[in-house]
Design a protein around this motif. Structure first.
Motif, PDB file in Angstrom:
ATOM      1  N   MET A  37      46.955-140.100 -51.572  1.00  0.00           N
ATOM      2  CA  MET A  37      46.636-139.327 -52.763  1.00  0.00           C
ATOM      3  C   MET A  37      47.783-138.357 -53.036  1.00  0.00           C
ATOM      4  O   MET A  37      48.128-137.541 -52.182  1.00  0.00           O
ATOM      5  N   LYS A  38      48.359-138.450 -54.218  1.00  0.00           N
ATOM      6  CA  LYS A  38      49.535-137.661 -54.557  1.00  0.00           C
ATOM      7  C   LYS A  38      49.216-136.723 -55.715  1.00  0.00           C
ATOM      8  O   LYS A  38      48.846-137.173 -56.803  1.00  0.00           O
ATOM      9  N   PRO A  39      49.357-135.394 -55.526  1.00  0.00           N
ATOM     10  CA  PRO A  39      49.171-134.472 -56.647  1.00  0.00           C
ATOM     11  C   PRO A  39      50.402-134.470 -57.556  1.00  0.00           C
ATOM     12  O   PRO A  39      51.542-134.473 -57.073  1.00  0.00           O
ATOM     13  N   VAL A  40      50.174-134.471 -58.859  1.00  0.00           N
ATOM     14  CA  VAL A  40      51.262-134.427 -59.833  1.00  0.00           C
ATOM     15  C   VAL A  40      50.847-133.495 -60.964  1.00  0.00           C
ATOM     16  O   VAL A  40      49.672-133.161 -61.132  1.00  0.00           O
ATOM     17  N   SER A  41      51.819-133.082 -61.754  1.00  0.00           N
ATOM     18  CA  SER A  41      51.543-132.410 -63.020  1.00  0.00           C
ATOM     19  C   SER A  41      52.577-132.876 -64.021  1.00  0.00           C
ATOM     20  O   SER A  41      53.701-133.262 -63.653  1.00  0.00           O
ATOM     21  N   PHE A  42      52.222-132.863 -65.277  1.00  0.00           N
ATOM     22  CA  PHE A  42      53.111-133.392 -66.305  1.00  0.00           C
ATOM     23  C   PHE A  42      52.784-132.746 -67.637  1.00  0.00           C
ATOM     24  O   PHE A  42      51.688-132.224 -67.852  1.00  0.00           O
ATOM     25  N   ARG A  43      53.755-132.813 -68.537  1.00  0.00           N
ATOM     26  CA  ARG A  43      53.587-132.308 -69.891  1.00  0.00           C
ATOM     27  C   ARG A  43      54.293-133.258 -70.840  1.00  0.00           C
ATOM     28  O   ARG A  43      55.471-133.559 -70.667  1.00  0.00           O
ATOM     29  N   ASN A  44      53.559-133.738 -71.844  1.00  0.00           N
ATOM     30  CA  ASN A  44      54.160-134.582 -72.856  1.00  0.00           C
ATOM     31  C   ASN A  44      54.772-133.743 -73.965  1.00  0.00           C
ATOM     32  O   ASN A  44      54.519-132.530 -74.065  1.00  0.00           O
ATOM     33  N   ALA A  45      55.534-134.389 -74.821  1.00  0.00           N
ATOM     34  CA  ALA A  45      56.247-133.660 -75.872  1.00  0.00           C
ATOM     35  C   ALA A  45      55.301-132.917 -76.804  1.00  0.00           C
ATOM     36  O   ALA A  45      55.662-131.860 -77.348  1.00  0.00           O
TER      37      ALA A  45
END
Length: 310
Positions: free
Chosen positions: A1-9
């Motif tokens: 299980m890998k935590p990630v965060s992201f933001r699109n344009a």
């Protein structure tokens, strides 16, 4: 299980998520991928990842379970807003992120949601055709619930109260954050709050059984107006074209997942393969994490998703 965060344009804040991968995962291959949507008042660490996400990953799917905007570890202010439009838009944002991952097969993306998350993923599938198959686990139409039980069957009165509260906050007053559940099952019982869904929700969210820091079970009252005018199943007869499965428990509670599941199954007449799984001896919150009903659900969900995303 890998935590990630992201933001699109087109986003103003980050979305926090967990990526679960199958046994023998090879990022140089492409995999069918499931977007997992948590319930109303929940977070990604609860049933969407720990139960259904984990099980689907073990069956060969990449799973992305995320926190809704304004909730959990995702961004957005003020906090604890439950915005159906944003919750559905979040799903498209997560898919936008998923299709940038080299190991995600963009032509084999499915969705699963639990409780309010079931209503949201079903609604998203009406217009988000990158979702190739969709599953609602004890799905709740939050708009219907807000117009009924959550407003004491007085939606116009609730809207007037929300308007007054929002004006007060705009003028510098404190926000009204409503706690949706009793603090523990003992308090619920002492106050006569023993209706099945209310009591079982308390047993899940307010005990070590399901309690997580991000599962706040709170709502900013002043920003809930538009929820009362939202319908998860609007235009389903025309727009629900993907294969769709709904899993419900026949032990009925006040939150209405049984009736909502029957409704969307009955209305989704354009679906290429609509299936209803009705479990006789189980309730809404049993389907969150109880071994036997979850296993019964997965016995149908896994082959369904494999058939349509294989």
């Amino acid at each position: 299980m890998k935590p990630v965060s992201f933001r699109n344009a087109d986003m103003a804040w980050d979305i926090a998520a967990l990526i679960l991968t199958p046994p023998g995962f090879d990022e140089n291959k492409t995999w069918p991928t499931i977007i997992a949507v948590h319930p109303f008042g929940s977070c990604k660490e609860q049933t969407s990842s720990a139960v259904y996400g984990k099980a689907l990953a073990e069956q060969g799917f990449v799973v992305i379970a995320f926190d809704a905007s304004y909730q959990g570890e995702s961004g957005g202010a003020p906090r604890w807003i439950e915005s159906p439009a944003q919750r559905v838009e979040d799903i498209s944002h997560v898919i936008d992120y998923a299709v940038t991952l080299p190991y995600v097969d963009a032509d084999r993306i499915g969705g699963i949601g639990i409780c309010g998350g079931g209503g949201y993923i079903l609604n998203a599938a009406l217009t988000e055709k990158r979702i190739k198959a969709v599953v609602g686990i004890t799905p709740v139409n939050i708009g219907r619930l807000f117009r009924e039980g959550f407003s004491n069957f007085d939606p116009r009165g609730a809207l007037d109260a929300m308007a007054a509260q929002r004006t007060a906050e705009a003028r510098g007053g404190e926000g009204q954050v409503n706690e949706l559940l009793p603090p523990c099952p003992e308090v619920a019982r002492a106050n006569g709050l023993t209706e099945r869904d209310v009591f079982e929700a308390t047993d899940y969210y307010k005990t070590p059984r399901g309690q997580q820091p991000g599962g706040a079970t709170r709502m900013l009252f002043s920003h809930a107006q538009k929820t009362l005018a939202w319908d998860a199943f609007n235009f389903a007869e025309t727009l629900m074209t993907q294969p769709m499965m709904v899993v419900i428990g026949q032990k009925v509670g006040a939150f209405g997942a049984y009736r909502d599941g029957l409704e969307i199954h009955g209305r989704a007449t354009a679906s290429k393969d609509r299936q209803l799984v009705s479990l006789e001896d189980w309730s809404h919150y049993d389907l969150y994490d109880k071994d036997e009903p979850v296993e019964l659900a997965l016995d149908r969900v896994v082959p369904f998703l494999k058939d349509h995303l294989a």
